[in-house]
Design a protein around this motif. Structure first.
Motif, PDB file in Angstrom:
ATOM      1  N   GLU A   4      -3.800 -37.394 -24.668  1.00  0.00           N
ATOM      2  CA  GLU A   4      -5.195 -37.748 -24.356  1.00  0.00           C
ATOM      3  C   GLU A   4      -6.160 -37.138 -25.377  1.00  0.00           C
ATOM      4  O   GLU A   4      -7.124 -37.778 -25.802  1.00  0.00           O
ATOM      5  CB  GLU A   4      -5.537 -37.278 -22.948  1.00  0.00           C
ATOM      6  N   ASP A   5      -5.887 -35.882 -25.782  1.00  0.00           N
ATOM      7  CA  ASP A   5      -6.719 -35.268 -26.816  1.00  0.00           C
ATOM      8  C   ASP A   5      -6.619 -36.040 -28.131  1.00  0.00           C
ATOM      9  O   ASP A   5      -7.621 -36.222 -28.843  1.00  0.00           O
ATOM     10  CB  ASP A   5      -6.292 -33.817 -27.032  1.00  0.00           C
ATOM     11  N   LEU A   9      -9.750 -37.879 -30.036  1.00  0.00           N
ATOM     12  CA  LEU A   9     -10.133 -37.585 -31.411  1.00  0.00           C
ATOM     13  C   LEU A   9     -10.192 -38.856 -32.248  1.00  0.00           C
ATOM     14  O   LEU A   9     -11.097 -39.026 -33.094  1.00  0.00           O
ATOM     15  CB  LEU A   9      -9.144 -36.593 -32.025  1.00  0.00           C
ATOM     16  N   HIS A  10      -9.245 -39.777 -32.044  1.00  0.00           N
ATOM     17  CA  HIS A  10      -9.287 -41.046 -32.774  1.00  0.00           C
ATOM     18  C   HIS A  10     -10.544 -41.842 -32.427  1.00  0.00           C
ATOM     19  O   HIS A  10     -11.201 -42.423 -33.310  1.00  0.00           O
ATOM     20  CB  HIS A  10      -8.032 -41.867 -32.462  1.00  0.00           C
ATOM     21  N   GLU A  11     -10.880 -41.873 -31.149  1.00  0.00           N
ATOM     22  CA  GLU A  11     -12.100 -42.582 -30.739  1.00  0.00           C
ATOM     23  C   GLU A  11     -13.339 -41.926 -31.315  1.00  0.00           C
ATOM     24  O   GLU A  11     -14.266 -42.617 -31.780  1.00  0.00           O
ATOM     25  CB  GLU A  11     -12.186 -42.606 -29.212  1.00  0.00           C
ATOM     26  N   ASP A  12     -13.356 -40.586 -31.313  1.00  0.00           N
ATOM     27  CA  ASP A  12     -14.512 -39.883 -31.844  1.00  0.00           C
ATOM     28  C   ASP A  12     -14.688 -40.172 -33.337  1.00  0.00           C
ATOM     29  O   ASP A  12     -15.814 -40.366 -33.824  1.00  0.00           O
ATOM     30  CB  ASP A  12     -14.345 -38.382 -31.608  1.00  0.00           C
ATOM     31  N   ARG A  47     -18.640 -33.076 -38.754  1.00  0.00           N
ATOM     32  CA  ARG A  47     -17.858 -33.244 -37.527  1.00  0.00           C
ATOM     33  C   ARG A  47     -16.578 -34.040 -37.805  1.00  0.00           C
ATOM     34  O   ARG A  47     -15.538 -33.771 -37.198  1.00  0.00           O
ATOM     35  CB  ARG A  47     -18.702 -33.947 -36.471  1.00  0.00           C
ATOM     36  N   ILE A  48     -16.626 -35.007 -38.714  1.00  0.00           N
ATOM     37  CA  ILE A  48     -15.410 -35.757 -39.062  1.00  0.00           C
ATOM     38  C   ILE A  48     -14.362 -34.816 -39.650  1.00  0.00           C
ATOM     39  O   ILE A  48     -13.163 -34.915 -39.329  1.00  0.00           O
ATOM     40  CB  ILE A  48     -15.765 -36.889 -40.046  1.00  0.00           C
ATOM     41  N   GLN A  49     -14.785 -33.891 -40.506  1.00  0.00           N
ATOM     42  CA  GLN A  49     -13.840 -32.941 -41.081  1.00  0.00           C
ATOM     43  C   GLN A  49     -13.219 -32.050 -40.008  1.00  0.00           C
ATOM     44  O   GLN A  49     -12.003 -31.804 -40.020  1.00  0.00           O
ATOM     45  CB  GLN A  49     -14.541 -32.095 -42.144  1.00  0.00           C
ATOM     46  N   ASP A  50     -14.039 -31.562 -39.081  1.00  0.00           N
ATOM     47  CA  ASP A  50     -13.514 -30.702 -38.023  1.00  0.00           C
ATOM     48  C   ASP A  50     -12.547 -31.459 -37.106  1.00  0.00           C
ATOM     49  O   ASP A  50     -11.457 -30.957 -36.774  1.00  0.00           O
ATOM     50  CB  ASP A  50     -14.671 -30.125 -37.206  1.00  0.00           C
ATOM     51  N   GLN A  51     -12.947 -32.662 -36.700  1.00  0.00           N
ATOM     52  CA  GLN A  51     -12.087 -33.437 -35.807  1.00  0.00           C
ATOM     53  C   GLN A  51     -10.797 -33.878 -36.512  1.00  0.00           C
ATOM     54  O   GLN A  51      -9.734 -33.921 -35.891  1.00  0.00           O
ATOM     55  CB  GLN A  51     -12.846 -34.665 -35.289  1.00  0.00           C
ATOM     56  N   SER A  52     -10.900 -34.198 -37.790  1.00  0.00           N
ATOM     57  CA  SER A  52      -9.688 -34.584 -38.532  1.00  0.00           C
ATOM     58  C   SER A  52      -8.730 -33.407 -38.660  1.00  0.00           C
ATOM     59  O   SER A  52      -7.500 -33.583 -38.588  1.00  0.00           O
ATOM     60  CB  SER A  52     -10.074 -35.101 -39.925  1.00  0.00           C
ATOM     61  N   LYS A  53      -9.270 -32.221 -38.824  1.00  0.00           N
ATOM     62  CA  LYS A  53      -8.403 -31.042 -38.899  1.00  0.00           C
ATOM     63  C   LYS A  53      -7.680 -30.811 -37.573  1.00  0.00           C
ATOM     64  O   LYS A  53      -6.478 -30.506 -37.553  1.00  0.00           O
ATOM     65  CB  LYS A  53      -9.249 -29.822 -39.264  1.00  0.00           C
ATOM     66  N   ARG A  54      -8.394 -30.976 -36.471  1.00  0.00           N
ATOM     67  CA  ARG A  54      -7.743 -30.837 -35.160  1.00  0.00           C
ATOM     68  C   ARG A  54      -6.678 -31.911 -34.968  1.00  0.00           C
ATOM     69  O   ARG A  54      -5.583 -31.643 -34.427  1.00  0.00           O
ATOM     70  CB  ARG A  54      -8.795 -30.947 -34.054  1.00  0.00           C
ATOM     71  N   LEU A  55      -6.971 -33.133 -35.408  1.00  0.00           N
ATOM     72  CA  LEU A  55      -6.012 -34.220 -35.242  1.00  0.00           C
ATOM     73  C   LEU A  55      -4.760 -33.989 -36.087  1.00  0.00           C
ATOM     74  O   LEU A  55      -3.632 -34.258 -35.637  1.00  0.00           O
ATOM     75  CB  LEU A  55      -6.677 -35.541 -35.625  1.00  0.00           C
ATOM     76  N   LEU A  56      -4.930 -33.475 -37.294  1.00  0.00           N
ATOM     77  CA  LEU A  56      -3.769 -33.172 -38.128  1.00  0.00           C
ATOM     78  C   LEU A  56      -2.909 -32.069 -37.517  1.00  0.00           C
ATOM     79  O   LEU A  56      -1.668 -32.113 -37.602  1.00  0.00           O
ATOM     80  CB  LEU A  56      -4.236 -32.765 -39.529  1.00  0.00           C
TER      81      LEU A  56
END
Length: 520
Positions: A4-5, A9-12, A47-56
């Motif tokens: 779900e997380d 993140l993909h939607e965000d 925010r894209i950089q932060d969310q992409s780091k979490r997704l990776l």
């Protein structure tokens, strides 16, 4: 819940990309709208950089939790796992009933005034009033700090704007050894910090980390090669030289020890034998030897410089960065100079009127943008309302033949902002010199003079009362005119008239003279 997380993140990320696309497609109406848009896009990119780091990190699955969750969903009863997670969600909301839910659909959309939410601009508290949303520099505080430095040339604010990036003689007559002080270090550090902060606020979408890294590398290279302006002689080993060197303006002979330029070579040669030059040369030589001794001490990689040498390096780095940033902000610098010159020719009332006009313009632009985004305001209704809309004239400028306010430059050219008051006209205020000169022959002023008992009879008439607006001055001049008229009439009445035998009338003095000569 890692799946779900991951989905969240993909939607965000997709919502952020869509928000950036919408902002880029807009055409800003002024510099404030452009800066608002750029800062919003900069926040979205961060925010894209932060969310992409979490997704990776989720995809890397270093602890294997995502693999276990996927295996639990693919093997066994899927409904059992579904209801288990459903119970966890209900338990969470049972424990935190007031927990807000983030709505990604509205998270990155523009707020409208009619939605009842406060609209907060990204740059509302980012610039001072003098900076005018990033159009001008505000260096008044730094100018005061500069004037408090010992031994500097007294410069006006306009002169300081032209010379704040000059750190060598003759534009900044501070000796090199006098620069190594805490006061001067704080001044150049504050100046560099302000220019860097101004660049960050006005150019948020530029690659600023790369720019500042390049400046640091350029300084390191120039420092190692001994080519930093104003600090080259301190970095070389042979500091004390007997031959003349050309620095400063380049038109004379430069003395590196005394940091003084001589236009006459003979004066320079005589100066070399002076006590002051010898004392400065010995101080320079001892300073260079001390720096060389500190450099040879194996006290660690970071302690190869003495305290003085380290302070010199820091000051030189600040001066190098100030020069580079001043070149980058050359357009804002010239605009600031023009704006300061313009404001110096304005009265306090005109400055306040201009400030009120800027605030009114911002409010009107915000209302217009809200109406454009409101679907209840269509294009037809907007075009109909334009014809009935009042003329926007916050500066109360006179109207031209087309019913619109005249240009502000024409208003200033004719001096229409200068007030002239006339006490004779009942303290009526005339705007501009032309209207003031014209009113002396108009009915209001003539009627005011008649009420004071002043008429146009006599030599000169009312033309003698031009440029007189005070009642007391007008009455004093009128009494003087009447007194001169009475004196002239009394002199004419006191003359005795004589008549000869032929009927010629003449004054008594002439009659007696002619009689003595036997002419009569």
């Amino acid at each position: 819940m890692l799946i779900e997380d991951q989905r969240f993140l993909h939607e965000d990320l997709e919502r952020l990309e869509q928000a950036i696309t919408e902002r880029v497609s807009e055409d800003p109406r002024n510099i404030k709208d452009r800066l608002n848009r750029d800062h919003q896009i900069n926040g979205f990119l961060t925010r894209i950089q932060d969310q992409s780091k979490r997704l990776l990190d989720i995809y890397k699955d270093a602890e294997g939790l995502r693999s276990k969750e996927v295996q639990s969903l693919t093997t066994g009863d899927p409904f059992e796992e579904f209801y288990k997670q459903f119970e966890d969600v209900k338990d969470f909301h049972r424990r935190y009933p007031n927990e807000p839910v983030e709505n990604l659909e509205r998270a990155y959309k523009r707020r409208r005034a009619e939605e009842g939410e406060p609209i907060v601009s990204e740059i509302d508290n980012m610039f001072t009033g003098e900076e005018s949303n990033g159009r001008f520099l505000d260096m008044t505080t730094l100018h005061e700090d500069y004037l408090n430095l010992p031994g500097v040339k007294r410069l006006s604010y306009l002169q300081y704007l032209d010379n704040f990036d000059a750190f060598e003689p003759p534009r900044l007559p501070i000796k090199r050894q006098n620069k190594v002080t805490d006061t001067y270090l704080k001044y150049v550090a504050d100046l560099a910090s302000y220019l860097e902060g101004f660049v960050r606020r006005t150019k948020p979408l530029d690659d600023l980390p790369k720019l500042f890294l390049r400046l640091d590398r350029d300084f390191e290279t120039a420092w190692e090669n001994g080519t930093v302006p104003g600090w080259a002689k301190l970095q070389s080993k042979d500091v004390a030289t007997d031959g003349p060197q050309t620095e400063g303006t380049g038109s004379g002979t430069w003395c590196p020890d005394c940091e003084k330029e001589f236009n006459n070579p003979n004066v320079y040669k005589a100066h070399l034998t002076g006590k002051k030059h010898i004392r400065n040369a010995e101080a320079k030589k001892s300073q260079a030897n001390g720096a060389a001794d500190d450099a040879t001490k194996p006290s660690g990689p970071s302690s190869s410089l003495s305290g003085t040498a380290l302070k010199e390096r820091v000051i030189a780095s600040h001066e190098f960065r100030i020069r580079a940033l001043a070149d980058l902000l050359s357009n804002e610098r010239s605009n600031t100079r023009v704006n300061v010159e313009r404001k110096q020719g304005m009265t306090e009332r005109e400055r306040q009127a201009e400030l009120d006009a800027l605030f009114a313009e911002d409010d009107a632009a915000m209302i217009a943008s809200d109406r454009r985004g409101d679907p209840r305001h269509g294009e037809d209704s907007g075009s109909d309302s334009d014809s009935d809309e009042k003329v926007y004239n916050p500066l109360k400028l006179p109207l031209a033949w087309d019913g619109k306010p005249i240009p502000y430059w024409l208003y200033k050219l004719h001096g229409l902002g200068v007030e002239f008051s006339c006490e004779i006209c009942g303290n009526f205020v005339y705007m501009g010199r032309r209207a003031f000169d014209k009113h002396f022959s108009e009915g209001r002023h003539v009627y005011g003079l008649k009420c004071l008992g002043i008429t146009g009879s006599g030599a000169g008439g009312l033309s003698l009362f031009r440029e007189i607006t005070s009642i007391q001055d007008a009455l004093t001049l009128w009494e003087k005119i009447k007194k001169e008229k009475r004196d002239k009439e009394s002199k004419e009445d006191g003359v005795v008239q004589m008549e000869d035998g032929e009927g010629n009338v003449m004054p008594e003095r002439i009659y007696l003279d002619l009689q003595k000569q036997g002419i009569l």
